[in-house]
Design an enzyme around this catalytic site. Structure first.
Site, mmCIF file in Angstrom:
data_model
loop_
_atom_site.group_PDB
_atom_site.id
_atom_site.type_symbol
_atom_site.label_atom_id
_atom_site.label_comp_id
_atom_site.label_asym_id
_atom_site.label_seq_id
_atom_site.Cartn_x
_atom_site.Cartn_y
_atom_site.Cartn_z
ATOM 1 N N THR A 186 37.629 -23.044 -14.196
ATOM 2 C CA THR A 186 36.413 -23.782 -14.562
ATOM 3 C C THR A 186 35.480 -22.831 -15.284
ATOM 4 O OG1 THR A 186 35.399 -23.185 -12.486
ATOM 5 C CG2 THR A 186 36.452 -25.331 -12.583
ATOM 6 N N GLU A 331 38.250 -30.026 -11.977
ATOM 7 C CA GLU A 331 38.708 -30.193 -10.588
ATOM 8 C C GLU A 331 39.351 -31.550 -10.348
ATOM 9 O OE1 GLU A 331 35.907 -28.884 -11.600
ATOM 10 O OE2 GLU A 331 35.218 -27.250 -10.294
ATOM 11 N N LYS A 439 12.522 -32.234 -11.214
ATOM 12 C CA LYS A 439 11.869 -32.857 -10.076
ATOM 13 C C LYS A 439 10.366 -32.818 -10.303
ATOM 14 C CE LYS A 439 13.242 -33.591 -5.420
ATOM 15 N NZ LYS A 439 13.799 -33.095 -4.197
ATOM 16 N N TRP A 444 12.953 -37.533 -9.064
ATOM 17 C CA TRP A 444 13.869 -37.040 -10.092
ATOM 18 C C TRP A 444 13.654 -37.750 -11.428
ATOM 19 C CZ3 TRP A 444 19.141 -36.928 -7.039
ATOM 20 C CH2 TRP A 444 19.134 -35.818 -6.187
HETATM 21 P P1 AMP Z 1 34.412 -29.406 -16.871
HETATM 22 O O1 AMP Z 1 35.109 -29.233 -15.597
HETATM 23 O O2 AMP Z 1 34.085 -28.121 -17.557
HETATM 24 O O3 AMP Z 1 35.124 -30.361 -17.760
HETATM 25 O O4 AMP Z 1 32.991 -30.039 -16.562
HETATM 26 C C1 AMP Z 1 32.848 -31.184 -15.762
HETATM 27 C C2 AMP Z 1 31.423 -31.670 -15.850
HETATM 28 O O5 AMP Z 1 31.145 -32.143 -17.174
HETATM 29 C C3 AMP Z 1 31.134 -32.864 -14.975
HETATM 30 O O6 AMP Z 1 30.911 -32.494 -13.627
HETATM 31 C C4 AMP Z 1 29.909 -33.440 -15.638
HETATM 32 O O7 AMP Z 1 28.741 -32.733 -15.304
HETATM 33 C C5 AMP Z 1 30.180 -33.187 -17.104
HETATM 34 N N1 AMP Z 1 30.723 -34.390 -17.730
HETATM 35 C C6 AMP Z 1 32.011 -34.693 -17.994
HETATM 36 N N2 AMP Z 1 32.088 -35.896 -18.599
HETATM 37 C C7 AMP Z 1 30.834 -36.381 -18.698
HETATM 38 C C8 AMP Z 1 30.252 -37.593 -19.202
HETATM 39 N N3 AMP Z 1 30.977 -38.548 -19.765
HETATM 40 N N4 AMP Z 1 28.910 -37.729 -19.097
HETATM 41 C C9 AMP Z 1 28.143 -36.772 -18.533
HETATM 42 N N5 AMP Z 1 28.632 -35.618 -18.055
HETATM 43 C C10 AMP Z 1 29.953 -35.428 -18.128
#
Ligand code: AMP
Length: 542
Positions: A186, A331, A439, A444
């Site tokens: 990640t 994840e 906040k 929020w």
């Molecule tokens: P990653 O594991 O690097 O792909 O990041 C995952 C994170 O990307 C998620 O927990 C979200 O915060 C963000 N994310 C993924 N898809 C979206 C979406 N369609 N809208 C908003 N946030 C997203």
């Protein structure tokens, strides 16, 4: 009493075997790092993957050992996907946009034995090669004619020599479906990256789920071009779904600019694509500036960050392309939700349908989700309340590789770090990352809502909203904006644009215009760096 059906483990190699046997003539087309277009069929992909599996075994790679890649989307990377996992070893896709120190860290942490890389990453590999501890072989993913004359990497191997050195008589081994298949780290914003270790079972189940019509809707009639990199959560599973369904695959290689992508979409009659919003912004700017249309592309999956509603509207109204807004995480393999319609939406006015499409969507089968308050109590769906989003399912992580970060689950659920609402119909909408929430006076404010409104303004290219300290309200929203080239826009005009669109107290307190917003290795806005950039900023005194 047990059922009386066959016990066949769900293995990644079975996807390739299926593609070869039932869709052997279907094409896989790649823009190569070498500059030309390469095309072959699933039959050849399968044969070369078997040869590669034998070559890796001959190099001494054993089951469960990790093979790293630093590579664009292309057929050789696809062969590695199947050869490495299919043989029972673990494919570790490394994001080349990470800092070299981080690459050294994750290659060591993963204990990679072999590193295969595209020639464009030679300087990066030269920078890390002497520092990694476990890599025994470096492989340049090219042919003999393109091998660098002075690579400065001892005993550099040539990918095509390895493949040429073997025949394709090889049976994929059969083993427990829970065996590890691939590994992604990640891109955590703090601390070291953590490894997410997928299994054959989790990957095949995820593939079934994403191929469904109300998910990414992949079929043998499609030509799929994953813009999302194969180093970003396995290109969201599309290299597997394409084999499962027999879709044509088109790989863009390093050509991710609007012009290169557009040309490939048209030349290869691409019907479906997938990528993060920032990539689509560049593509739309290019087609818009050149008065172009898409002749075959009808659907695109947008995820990784929130899809601004203005973007899905532009795709639909100007280009007749339907945006499938999806949400997920490394994840989660990664797909969790997709904003596909339910029947009641089909007859709704277009504005209401856009509202559905701009949410992150409803859970695909296999993923369960809930929102909870700070005490962990489940919050109802359909209300205004947002809470911490928790998920579970057979392709959701149970713990990080080597137990990093300790216990990853909360009562059997994985806390996503996202804050979301879920409507009465089950559509989830992310309002923030928990570490990015604003906040104000104990309430929020959703930064994504504020960004989406700003990005609907015709003069705004990209907008980010962050919290800044406030003496009375603790925090207030600050809008950081990159204007479109040549556009005129004042702070007052932009703040006026919020009138009537949100509760008045949500309106940002100020606007800062900048040249660029820092983007991370997967194209997401890096709000931690933005906050750092603006750490000396003070709100204007009222
Ligand atoms: P990653 O594991 O690097 O792909 O990041 C995952 C994170 O990307 C998620 O927990 C979200 O915060 C963000 N994310 C993924 N898809 C979206 C979406 N369609 N809208 C908003 N946030 C997203």
């Amino acid at each position: 009493m047990n059922g009386l059906m066959m016990q066949q483990p769900l293995l990644i190699s079975s996807l390739l075997v299926h593609a070869e046997r039932h869709h052997g003539e279907r094409e896989v087309v790649s823009r190569r790092v070498e500059g030309d277009i390469h095309r072959y069929t699933y039959r050849e992909l399968a044969a070369r993957s078997r040869r590669l599996a034998k070559a890796l075994a001959a190099l001494g790679v054993k089951p469960s050992e990790r093979v790293g890649t630093l590579a664009w989307n292309g057929y050789r990377h696809m062969e590695l996907y199947y050869a490495v996992s299919g043989a029972g070893s673990v494919l570790h896709t490394i994001n080349p946009r990470l800092h070299p120190d981080q690459i050294v860290y994750i290659a060591d942490h993963a204990e990679d034995q072999v590193l295969c890389f595209d020639l464009s990453f030679l300087p990066l590999v030269q920078a890390v090669a002497g520092r990694t501890k476990t890599i025994r072989h470096f492989v340049a993913m090219t042919d003999r004619a393109h091998m660098p004359a002075d690579p400065k990497i001892p005993n550099l191997l040539c990918y095509e020599d390895l493949v040429d050195g073997q025949d394709d008589r090889y049976d994929w081994p059969v083993f427990d479906e829970n065996t590890a298949s691939s590994l992604c780290y990640t891109s955590g914003t703090t601390g070291n990256p953590k490894g997410v270790l997928y299994s054959h079972r989790s990957t095949v189940l995820h593939t079934f789920a994403i191929a469904l019509p109300d998910a990414l809707n992949c079929s043998a009639s499609d030509a799929i071009l994953p813009v999302v990199p194969m180093f970003h959560v396995n290109a969201w599973g599309l290299p597997y779904a394409a084999c499962m369904t027999g879709a044509k695959l088109v790989f863009p290689g390093p050509g991710l600019d609007g012009k290169s992508l557009y040309e490939l979409f048209e030349a290869e009659q691409v019907t479906v694509s997938a990528g993060v919003p920032t990539v689509w912004q560049a593509l739309l700017a290019y087609v818009d500036a050149n008065g172009l249309k898409f002749s075959t592309m009808r659907r695109t999956v947008v995820g990784g960050s929130a899809c601004p509603p203005a973007m899905l509207r532009q795709f639909a109204e100007d280009y007749d392309v339907h945006v499938l807004h999806a949400w997920g995480m490394t994840e989660m393999s990664p797909v969790g939700t997709v904003a596909a319609f339910k029947p009641q939406h089909l007859a709704q006015p277009v504005e209401e349908r856009y509202a559905v499409m701009s949410k992150q969507g409803r859970a695909v089968y296999g993923v369960d989700m809930k929102i909870v308050d700070p005490a962990g109590r489940e919050l109802p769906w359909g209300g205004a309340a947002s809470g911490d989003l928790l998920v579970r399912g057979p392709w959701v992580l149970s713990r990080y590789f080597k137990g990093e970060g300790g216990e990853a689950l909360r009562d059997g659920w994985f806390p996503t770090g996202d804050v979301a609402r879920i409507d009465a119909e089950g559509y989830m909408q992310i309002t923030d990352r928990s570490k990015d929430v604003i906040k104000s006076g104990g309430e929020w404010i959703g930064s994504i809502d504020l960004e989406n409104i700003a990005m609907a303004h015709p003069a705004v290219a990209i907008a980010a909203c962050i919290a800044v300290p406030h003496p009375k309200w603790d925090e207030r929203p600050l809008l950081v904006v990159v204007k479109k080239p040549g556009a005129e826009l004042t702070k007052e005009e932009l703040l006026g644009f919020y009138e009537g669109k949100i509760a008045k107290w949500w309106t940002p307190d100020d606007v800062v215009f900048v040249d660029a917003i820092p983007l991370g290795a997967t194209g997401k806005m890096q709000k931690n760096r933005l906050r750092q950039m603006l750490k000396d900023y003070r709100l204007p005194v009222a």
